[in-house]
Every structure is written in structure tokens, then in C-alpha cells.
Design a protein around this motif. Sequence first.
Motif, mmCIF file in Angstrom:
data_model
loop_
_atom_site.group_PDB
_atom_site.id
_atom_site.type_symbol
_atom_site.label_atom_id
_atom_site.label_comp_id
_atom_site.label_asym_id
_atom_site.label_seq_id
_atom_site.Cartn_x
_atom_site.Cartn_y
_atom_site.Cartn_z
ATOM 1 N N PRO A 129 -1.889 1.396 -5.130
ATOM 2 C CA PRO A 129 -1.245 1.057 -6.292
ATOM 3 C C PRO A 129 -0.751 -0.214 -6.205
ATOM 4 C CG PRO A 129 -0.390 2.498 -6.137
ATOM 5 C CD PRO A 129 -0.987 2.543 -5.404
ATOM 6 N N ILE A 130 -0.059 -0.768 -4.939
ATOM 7 C CA ILE A 130 0.822 -1.912 -4.550
ATOM 8 C C ILE A 130 0.002 -2.185 -3.912
ATOM 9 C CG2 ILE A 130 2.865 -2.833 -3.590
ATOM 10 C CD1 ILE A 130 4.121 0.402 -4.806
ATOM 11 N N CYS A 131 -0.758 -2.351 -2.755
ATOM 12 C CA CYS A 131 -1.255 -2.932 -1.556
ATOM 13 C C CYS A 131 -2.431 -3.120 -1.484
ATOM 14 C CB CYS A 131 -0.563 -2.612 -0.356
ATOM 15 S SG CYS A 131 -1.023 -1.392 0.221
ATOM 16 N N GLY A 132 -3.564 -1.654 -2.413
ATOM 17 C CA GLY A 132 -5.253 -1.438 -2.043
ATOM 18 C C GLY A 132 -5.294 -1.245 -1.005
ATOM 19 N N SER A 133 -4.382 -0.424 -0.109
ATOM 20 C CA SER A 133 -4.951 -0.295 1.116
ATOM 21 C C SER A 133 -5.588 1.286 0.407
ATOM 22 C CB SER A 133 -4.122 -0.272 2.257
ATOM 23 O OG SER A 133 -3.691 -1.377 2.171
ATOM 24 N N PRO A 134 -6.672 1.476 1.424
ATOM 25 C CA PRO A 134 -7.562 2.702 1.209
ATOM 26 C C PRO A 134 -6.845 3.425 1.928
ATOM 27 C CG PRO A 134 -8.511 1.399 2.961
ATOM 28 C CD PRO A 134 -7.670 -0.070 2.420
ATOM 29 N N LEU A 135 -6.867 4.732 1.699
ATOM 30 C CA LEU A 135 -5.810 6.175 2.181
ATOM 31 C C LEU A 135 -6.669 6.912 3.088
ATOM 32 C CD1 LEU A 135 -3.229 6.716 -0.291
ATOM 33 C CD2 LEU A 135 -2.916 5.196 1.406
ATOM 34 N N LEU A 136 -6.071 7.110 4.244
ATOM 35 C CA LEU A 136 -7.605 8.296 5.533
ATOM 36 C C LEU A 136 -6.445 8.928 4.389
ATOM 37 C CD1 LEU A 136 -6.903 5.647 8.601
ATOM 38 C CD2 LEU A 136 -8.848 6.389 6.776
ATOM 39 N N ASN A 137 -7.916 9.881 5.048
ATOM 40 C CA ASN A 137 -7.226 11.833 5.213
ATOM 41 C C ASN A 137 -5.673 12.275 5.386
ATOM 42 O OD1 ASN A 137 -10.186 12.239 3.377
ATOM 43 N ND2 ASN A 137 -10.540 12.806 4.746
ATOM 44 N N GLY A 138 -4.825 13.101 4.548
ATOM 45 C CA GLY A 138 -3.196 13.045 5.356
ATOM 46 C C GLY A 138 -2.451 12.123 4.899
ATOM 47 N N GLN A 139 -3.291 10.863 4.389
ATOM 48 C CA GLN A 139 -1.559 10.290 3.759
ATOM 49 C C GLN A 139 -1.601 9.972 2.525
ATOM 50 O OE1 GLN A 139 -3.857 5.770 5.303
ATOM 51 N NE2 GLN A 139 -2.926 5.758 6.848
ATOM 52 N N ASN A 140 -0.530 10.072 2.115
ATOM 53 C CA ASN A 140 -0.178 10.022 1.237
ATOM 54 C C ASN A 140 0.722 9.024 0.107
ATOM 55 O OD1 ASN A 140 -0.717 12.380 0.444
ATOM 56 N ND2 ASN A 140 1.014 13.149 1.924
ATOM 57 N N ILE A 141 0.863 8.991 -1.122
ATOM 58 C CA ILE A 141 1.547 7.637 -1.738
ATOM 59 C C ILE A 141 2.765 8.109 -2.108
ATOM 60 C CG2 ILE A 141 1.769 6.397 -3.851
ATOM 61 C CD1 ILE A 141 -1.310 6.672 -4.012
ATOM 62 N N TYR A 142 4.096 7.209 -1.206
ATOM 63 C CA TYR A 142 5.327 7.607 -1.694
ATOM 64 C C TYR A 142 6.079 7.160 -2.754
ATOM 65 C CZ TYR A 142 5.101 7.181 3.713
ATOM 66 O OH TYR A 142 5.081 7.335 5.056
ATOM 67 N N SER A 143 6.947 8.538 -3.652
ATOM 68 C CA SER A 143 6.693 8.235 -5.233
ATOM 69 C C SER A 143 7.274 9.663 -5.310
ATOM 70 C CB SER A 143 5.515 8.588 -6.055
ATOM 71 O OG SER A 143 5.144 9.830 -5.672
ATOM 72 N N LYS A 144 7.963 9.028 -7.269
ATOM 73 C CA LYS A 144 9.163 10.214 -6.953
ATOM 74 C C LYS A 144 9.015 10.239 -8.856
ATOM 75 C CE LYS A 144 13.267 8.596 -4.078
ATOM 76 N NZ LYS A 144 13.896 8.093 -4.573
ATOM 77 N N VAL A 145 8.985 11.635 -8.859
ATOM 78 C CA VAL A 145 8.584 12.146 -10.708
ATOM 79 C C VAL A 145 10.122 13.391 -10.912
ATOM 80 C CG1 VAL A 145 7.292 13.831 -11.561
ATOM 81 C CG2 VAL A 145 6.630 12.772 -10.223
ATOM 82 N N PHE A 146 10.636 12.370 -11.720
ATOM 83 C CA PHE A 146 11.977 12.809 -12.659
ATOM 84 C C PHE A 146 11.634 14.033 -13.568
ATOM 85 C CE2 PHE A 146 12.557 7.991 -11.414
ATOM 86 C CZ PHE A 146 13.719 8.660 -11.145
#
Length: 131
Positions: free
Chosen positions: A43-60
Motif C-alpha cells: 500500500p505504500i510503494c505499490g510493488s507487487p509482492l512475491l509469494n512468501g513476502q509479507n508487509i511489515y505491520s503492527k496490530v494493537f
Amino acid sequence: MEFLFLILGLVILIIALSYFSLKKRKRPAKPQENKKPALVNCPICGSPLLNGQNIYSKVFRPMNVPDQRCVISGCPHCHPLCEPGVKRVCPVCGKSVPADGHLVARLFNKTQGKKHVMIVGCSSCLKNEAK
């Protein structure tokens, strides 16, 4: 006579070892990992993610509520360091997101186990809105 049995046993042992070592070498190689792009873009850079790649996030916390606050830092292409040619842009305000910045989002936990994310803004535009 015992000498002949000893030699015959050694020959059989050598043949068996060579047979099993050849059979071991002829095994097919393991299939390579899928390098096909997943159906998710950062959602930040628009790059497609390959299988196995994740978005770094924190849920409170708390985890058992239907609406949670979430912070999205980026993907392997734009976090912690941006790859050449990759720009970090806020989807709400359209301004550049700094390297130490993040997106603020709301994570909705639906009853069927599905999740939905709504981006509220970036750290810069929310800071400006609070003033």
C-alpha cells in the motif's frame, strides 16, 4: 573355499553400494519456489509482492474486538531501505512518506474470519491534521 566366499561377498557389497549411490544421484531435484507475483501490492510503494513476502505491520490489542488500530511500515522493497526507483507515497494525502514513517490503518475482523484493512493516513498527514 572360505577365501572364495570372502571375495564373492566383497564383490556383492561393492555392487550393492555402487547401485544405491547411483540411485541416490538420479533423484529428481526439488522443485523451485514459485516466483510468481502474488495478488497483493504494497500500500505504500505499490510493488507487487512475491509469494512468501509479507508487509511489515503492527496490530494493537485487544484482539477480540471487531475494529483494531494497525500501523503499516512497508514491504521488503520499501522498508527498512527503499530499493532504487521505489517511492513511498501515502494513498490518502498523496505526499511522500519518510523512511521512518508509516501508514495508520483500521483492521476490521469480520465474523467469518476474514479481515479488512482501511488506511486512515500516513504519520505525516495525521500529524498535520492533529495541529
